[in-house]
Motif scaffolding. Structure first.
Motif, PDB file in Angstrom:
ATOM      1  N   HIS A   1       0.471  -3.488   7.102  1.00  0.00           N
ATOM      2  CA  HIS A   1       1.121  -4.511   6.424  1.00  0.00           C
ATOM      3  C   HIS A   1       1.916  -4.041   5.204  1.00  0.00           C
ATOM      4  O   HIS A   1       2.972  -4.395   4.987  1.00  0.00           O
ATOM      5  CB  HIS A   1      -0.022  -5.379   6.128  1.00  0.00           C
ATOM      6  N   LEU A   2       1.284  -3.133   4.552  1.00  0.00           N
ATOM      7  CA  LEU A   2       1.976  -2.614   3.277  1.00  0.00           C
ATOM      8  C   LEU A   2       3.263  -1.830   3.754  1.00  0.00           C
ATOM      9  O   LEU A   2       4.265  -1.967   3.035  1.00  0.00           O
ATOM     10  CB  LEU A   2       1.098  -1.622   2.363  1.00  0.00           C
ATOM     11  N   ALA A   3       3.390  -1.279   5.020  1.00  0.00           N
ATOM     12  CA  ALA A   3       4.586  -0.809   5.472  1.00  0.00           C
ATOM     13  C   ALA A   3       5.626  -1.853   5.781  1.00  0.00           C
ATOM     14  O   ALA A   3       6.915  -1.571   5.290  1.00  0.00           O
ATOM     15  CB  ALA A   3       4.283   0.410   6.608  1.00  0.00           C
ATOM     16  N   GLU A   4       5.078  -2.656   6.388  1.00  0.00           N
ATOM     17  CA  GLU A   4       6.114  -3.903   6.658  1.00  0.00           C
ATOM     18  C   GLU A   4       6.710  -4.590   5.454  1.00  0.00           C
ATOM     19  O   GLU A   4       7.950  -4.963   5.394  1.00  0.00           O
ATOM     20  CB  GLU A   4       5.416  -4.880   7.376  1.00  0.00           C
ATOM     21  N   ARG A   5       5.914  -4.477   4.269  1.00  0.00           N
ATOM     22  CA  ARG A   5       6.392  -5.020   3.039  1.00  0.00           C
ATOM     23  C   ARG A   5       7.345  -4.112   2.208  1.00  0.00           C
ATOM     24  O   ARG A   5       7.879  -4.477   1.214  1.00  0.00           O
ATOM     25  CB  ARG A   5       5.076  -5.303   2.084  1.00  0.00           C
ATOM     26  N   GLY A   6       7.031  -2.639   2.687  1.00  0.00           N
ATOM     27  CA  GLY A   6       8.247  -1.833   2.209  1.00  0.00           C
ATOM     28  C   GLY A   6       7.394  -1.281   0.683  1.00  0.00           C
ATOM     29  O   GLY A   6       8.195  -0.425  -0.179  1.00  0.00           O
ATOM     30  N   ASP A   7       6.002  -1.392   0.708  1.00  0.00           N
ATOM     31  CA  ASP A   7       5.275  -0.790  -0.435  1.00  0.00           C
ATOM     32  C   ASP A   7       5.070   0.855  -0.384  1.00  0.00           C
ATOM     33  O   ASP A   7       5.165   1.164   0.846  1.00  0.00           O
ATOM     34  CB  ASP A   7       4.033  -1.457  -0.555  1.00  0.00           C
ATOM     35  N   GLU A   8       4.912   1.491  -1.241  1.00  0.00           N
ATOM     36  CA  GLU A   8       4.894   3.154  -1.517  1.00  0.00           C
ATOM     37  C   GLU A   8       3.485   3.152  -1.496  1.00  0.00           C
ATOM     38  O   GLU A   8       2.782   2.829  -2.373  1.00  0.00           O
ATOM     39  CB  GLU A   8       5.890   3.361  -2.584  1.00  0.00           C
ATOM     40  N   VAL A   9       2.695   3.784  -0.511  1.00  0.00           N
ATOM     41  CA  VAL A   9       1.538   4.162  -0.418  1.00  0.00           C
ATOM     42  C   VAL A   9       1.013   5.762  -0.422  1.00  0.00           C
ATOM     43  O   VAL A   9       1.593   6.419   0.276  1.00  0.00           O
ATOM     44  CB  VAL A   9       0.842   3.368   0.755  1.00  0.00           C
ATOM     45  N   LEU A  10      -0.079   5.955  -1.001  1.00  0.00           N
ATOM     46  CA  LEU A  10      -0.862   7.237  -0.891  1.00  0.00           C
ATOM     47  C   LEU A  10      -2.135   6.953  -0.782  1.00  0.00           C
ATOM     48  O   LEU A  10      -2.783   6.354  -1.178  1.00  0.00           O
ATOM     49  CB  LEU A  10      -0.663   7.893  -2.238  1.00  0.00           C
ATOM     50  N   VAL A  11      -2.502   7.834   0.540  1.00  0.00           N
ATOM     51  CA  VAL A  11      -3.944   7.680   0.966  1.00  0.00           C
ATOM     52  C   VAL A  11      -4.673   9.047   0.666  1.00  0.00           C
ATOM     53  O   VAL A  11      -3.930  10.241   1.009  1.00  0.00           O
ATOM     54  CB  VAL A  11      -4.068   7.596   2.432  1.00  0.00           C
ATOM     55  N   ILE A  12      -5.705   8.805  -0.097  1.00  0.00           N
ATOM     56  CA  ILE A  12      -6.426  10.226  -0.548  1.00  0.00           C
ATOM     57  C   ILE A  12      -7.850   9.806   0.302  1.00  0.00           C
ATOM     58  O   ILE A  12      -8.518   8.869   0.060  1.00  0.00           O
ATOM     59  CB  ILE A  12      -6.639  10.262  -2.169  1.00  0.00           C
ATOM     60  N   SER A  13      -7.953  10.981   1.113  1.00  0.00           N
ATOM     61  CA  SER A  13      -9.231  10.866   2.115  1.00  0.00           C
ATOM     62  C   SER A  13      -9.966  12.263   2.124  1.00  0.00           C
ATOM     63  O   SER A  13      -9.394  13.264   2.033  1.00  0.00           O
ATOM     64  CB  SER A  13      -8.740  10.518   3.397  1.00  0.00           C
TER      65      SER A  13
ATOM     66  N   GLY B   1       3.887   5.381   7.588  1.00  0.00           N
ATOM     67  CA  GLY B   1       4.638   5.627   6.395  1.00  0.00           C
ATOM     68  C   GLY B   1       4.009   6.149   5.225  1.00  0.00           C
ATOM     69  O   GLY B   1       4.598   6.452   3.932  1.00  0.00           O
ATOM     70  N   ALA B   2       2.727   6.068   5.046  1.00  0.00           N
ATOM     71  CA  ALA B   2       1.908   6.506   3.740  1.00  0.00           C
ATOM     72  C   ALA B   2       1.317   8.074   3.972  1.00  0.00           C
ATOM     73  O   ALA B   2       0.989   8.599   4.957  1.00  0.00           O
ATOM     74  CB  ALA B   2       0.563   5.711   3.780  1.00  0.00           C
ATOM     75  N   ARG B   3       1.764   8.655   2.754  1.00  0.00           N
ATOM     76  CA  ARG B   3       1.321  10.090   2.785  1.00  0.00           C
ATOM     77  C   ARG B   3      -0.050  10.358   2.608  1.00  0.00           C
ATOM     78  O   ARG B   3      -0.620   9.470   2.010  1.00  0.00           O
ATOM     79  CB  ARG B   3       2.164  10.642   1.539  1.00  0.00           C
ATOM     80  N   VAL B   4      -0.398  11.003   3.512  1.00  0.00           N
ATOM     81  CA  VAL B   4      -2.099  11.338   3.292  1.00  0.00           C
ATOM     82  C   VAL B   4      -2.536  12.713   2.714  1.00  0.00           C
ATOM     83  O   VAL B   4      -1.838  13.743   3.010  1.00  0.00           O
ATOM     84  CB  VAL B   4      -2.651  11.374   4.584  1.00  0.00           C
ATOM     85  N   VAL B   5      -3.194  12.647   1.736  1.00  0.00           N
ATOM     86  CA  VAL B   5      -3.831  13.923   0.965  1.00  0.00           C
ATOM     87  C   VAL B   5      -5.189  13.998   1.216  1.00  0.00           C
ATOM     88  O   VAL B   5      -6.081  13.139   1.104  1.00  0.00           O
ATOM     89  CB  VAL B   5      -3.463  13.956  -0.649  1.00  0.00           C
ATOM     90  N   ARG B   6      -5.697  15.107   1.691  1.00  0.00           N
ATOM     91  CA  ARG B   6      -6.912  15.375   2.031  1.00  0.00           C
ATOM     92  C   ARG B   6      -7.591  16.401   0.923  1.00  0.00           C
ATOM     93  O   ARG B   6      -7.063  17.015   0.396  1.00  0.00           O
ATOM     94  CB  ARG B   6      -7.044  16.193   3.557  1.00  0.00           C
ATOM     95  N   VAL B   7      -8.843  15.722   0.551  1.00  0.00           N
ATOM     96  CA  VAL B   7      -9.567  16.601  -0.490  1.00  0.00           C
ATOM     97  C   VAL B   7     -10.706  17.094   0.324  1.00  0.00           C
ATOM     98  O   VAL B   7     -11.223  16.866   0.957  1.00  0.00           O
ATOM     99  CB  VAL B   7     -10.096  15.611  -1.726  1.00  0.00           C
ATOM    100  N   PRO B   8     -11.178  18.425  -0.341  1.00  0.00           N
ATOM    101  CA  PRO B   8     -12.515  19.240   0.248  1.00  0.00           C
ATOM    102  C   PRO B   8     -13.463  18.274   0.456  1.00  0.00           C
ATOM    103  O   PRO B   8     -13.965  17.394  -0.503  1.00  0.00           O
ATOM    104  CB  PRO B   8     -12.630  20.359  -0.752  1.00  0.00           C
ATOM    105  N   SER B   9     -14.092  18.373   1.748  1.00  0.00           N
ATOM    106  CA  SER B   9     -15.284  17.696   2.109  1.00  0.00           C
ATOM    107  C   SER B   9     -16.212  18.411   2.836  1.00  0.00           C
ATOM    108  O   SER B   9     -15.916  19.583   3.522  1.00  0.00           O
ATOM    109  CB  SER B   9     -14.827  16.417   2.671  1.00  0.00           C
ATOM    110  N   PHE B  10     -17.535  17.967   3.125  1.00  0.00           N
ATOM    111  CA  PHE B  10     -18.287  18.454   4.129  1.00  0.00           C
ATOM    112  C   PHE B  10     -18.890  17.443   5.108  1.00  0.00           C
ATOM    113  O   PHE B  10     -18.733  16.393   4.991  1.00  0.00           O
ATOM    114  CB  PHE B  10     -19.530  19.026   3.409  1.00  0.00           C
ATOM    115  N   ALA B  11     -19.179  17.786   6.267  1.00  0.00           N
ATOM    116  CA  ALA B  11     -19.485  17.024   7.428  1.00  0.00           C
ATOM    117  C   ALA B  11     -21.166  16.774   7.266  1.00  0.00           C
ATOM    118  O   ALA B  11     -21.748  17.483   6.800  1.00  0.00           O
ATOM    119  CB  ALA B  11     -19.386  17.914   8.799  1.00  0.00           C
TER     120      ALA B  11
END
Length: 378
Positions: free
Chosen positions: A14-26, A39-49
């Protein structure tokens, strides 16, 4: 894939359809993909399972890494999807930077902990949940049950944000006689379950249905409990994970869907079954209370009362006219719940947070937070 991820993906679309700029931190590792979604850039941060569920990752650590990422991106608002560990770091970073935040309550973590054998710490975990939401500018919850639950924990001004359903993909016309013949070759009525095969889903409760005459239990999903469940339900058909059109076909081909989990804050699979004109049997707790109208679109049973679950399933599999009527009513009930309308409501909640960004609690509080969820220098 789970309900949190599914709803987040629809929001990103939905945000992509609106043309919003999005960053995902996961949470993740440097080997994870993809680096971009809708269209959203995804940044991964260190994690454990998680030890008992390797596909679920937890991202502990300090606030500074998240603060730097947010400062560089300079967002108008931050969406905290089911915050607990990474979300705690993010909400503190938002306070430091003066960025509005919207915390979306989607997982009953304290009760999950008890299911996974970590008993005696629910009160501490609820304190941590309360701290997260009180530090956010705005809290959203997916059902009336969860709004009351958070209010009882002292979280104020919780607003309803439910979930949409794709009623074009989940449609009764996808019902397949060929698929049904493959999984129930003797013409049995198909009792279906869709979800992760994890402890909190209580799939083992379906054992009370294993000897129901003229029926076949079909389990759609994957997870750490699969081997145990296959031993417990030797006559059930396990499809493994299904997505896209394959999932829609399977759900539409059910006669009844049973969702036995008592910790559902919403339960997206119930809406998908209803859109497919399939009546649902579920416990009268959490999200199903809003979704299933007992005696109209399915049946709700008292949590733990598995004999009632069995009786309701027998009622629907044994009465074709009632099953079809319940299914038609179920589909009519959810047709207006499109993802477009639901995501448009979310944009309104973002606007409210931007207009009034002040959190309930100013400053940091660690009372009751687990050590690995506390702020640390990084």
């Amino acid at each position: 894939m789970n309900g949190v991820t599914h709803s987040l993906l629809r929001v990103l679309d939905h945000l992509a359809e609106r043309g919003d700029e999005v960053l995902v931190i996961s949470p993740g590792s440097r080997h994870d993909a993809p680096r971009e979604v809708a269209g959203a850039r995804v940044v991964r941060v260190p994690s454990f399972a998680m030890p008992k569920y390797r596909k679920v990752r937890v991202a502990p650590g300090g606030v500074s890494r998240i603060r730097n990422l947010l400062a560089d991106f300079d967002p108008d608002v931050v969406h905290l999807a089911s915050p607990f560990v990474l979300g705690w770091r993010a909400v503190l970073a938002c306070q430091d930077l003066g960025i509005p935040s919207v915390a979306v309550y989607q997982t009953e973590v304290p009760a999950y902990a008890a299911r996974y054998g970590m008993r005696g710490i629910e009160a501490m975990l609820w304190t941590h949940v309360r701290n997260i939401h009180q530090h956010a500018s705005l809290t959203l919850a997916p059902s009336s049950y969860t709004i009351d639950q958070l209010a009882a924990q002292g979280v104020q001004d919780v607003r309803l944000w439910a979930r949409g359903v794709d009623s074009t993909r989940f449609d009764p016309t996808r019902r397949s006689d060929e698929w049904r013949a493959r999984v129930a070759p003797h013409g049995e009525k198909i009792i279906g379950f869709v979800g992760r095969l994890a402890v909190e889903k209580q799939v083992e409760d379906l054992a009370v249905l294993h000897d129901m005459p003229g029926s076949r239990l079909v389990i759609v999903g994957e997870g750490p409990q699969r081997r145990r469940l296959q031993q417990l339900l030797p006559n059930a058909h396990f499809t493994g994970f299904l997505g896209g059109d394959a999932l829609a076909q399977a759900v539409a081909s059910f006669d009844v869907m049973v969702s036995p989990g008592e910790l559902e804050t919403f339960c997206q699979t119930i809406q998908e079954a209803m859109a497919s004109a399939v009546p649902v049997v579920a416990p009268a707790r959490g999200g199903p209370l809003d979704l299933v109208s007992s005696s109209h679109t399915g049946w709700l049973y008292k949590p733990g009362d598995l004999e009632s679950m069995r009786s309701y399933v027998r009622d629907l599999t044994g009465d074709e006219s009632k099953r079809l009527t319940f299914g038609a009513t179920a589909r009519a009930t959810v047709l207006g719940r499109s993802w477009k309308s639901v995501c448009s409501q979310l944009i309104g909640h973002y606007a409210a947070a931007i207009e009034n960004p002040a959190p309930q609690v100013i400053g940091r509080s660690y009372t009751g937070a687990p050590r690995w969820a506390q702020d640390r220098v990084s």
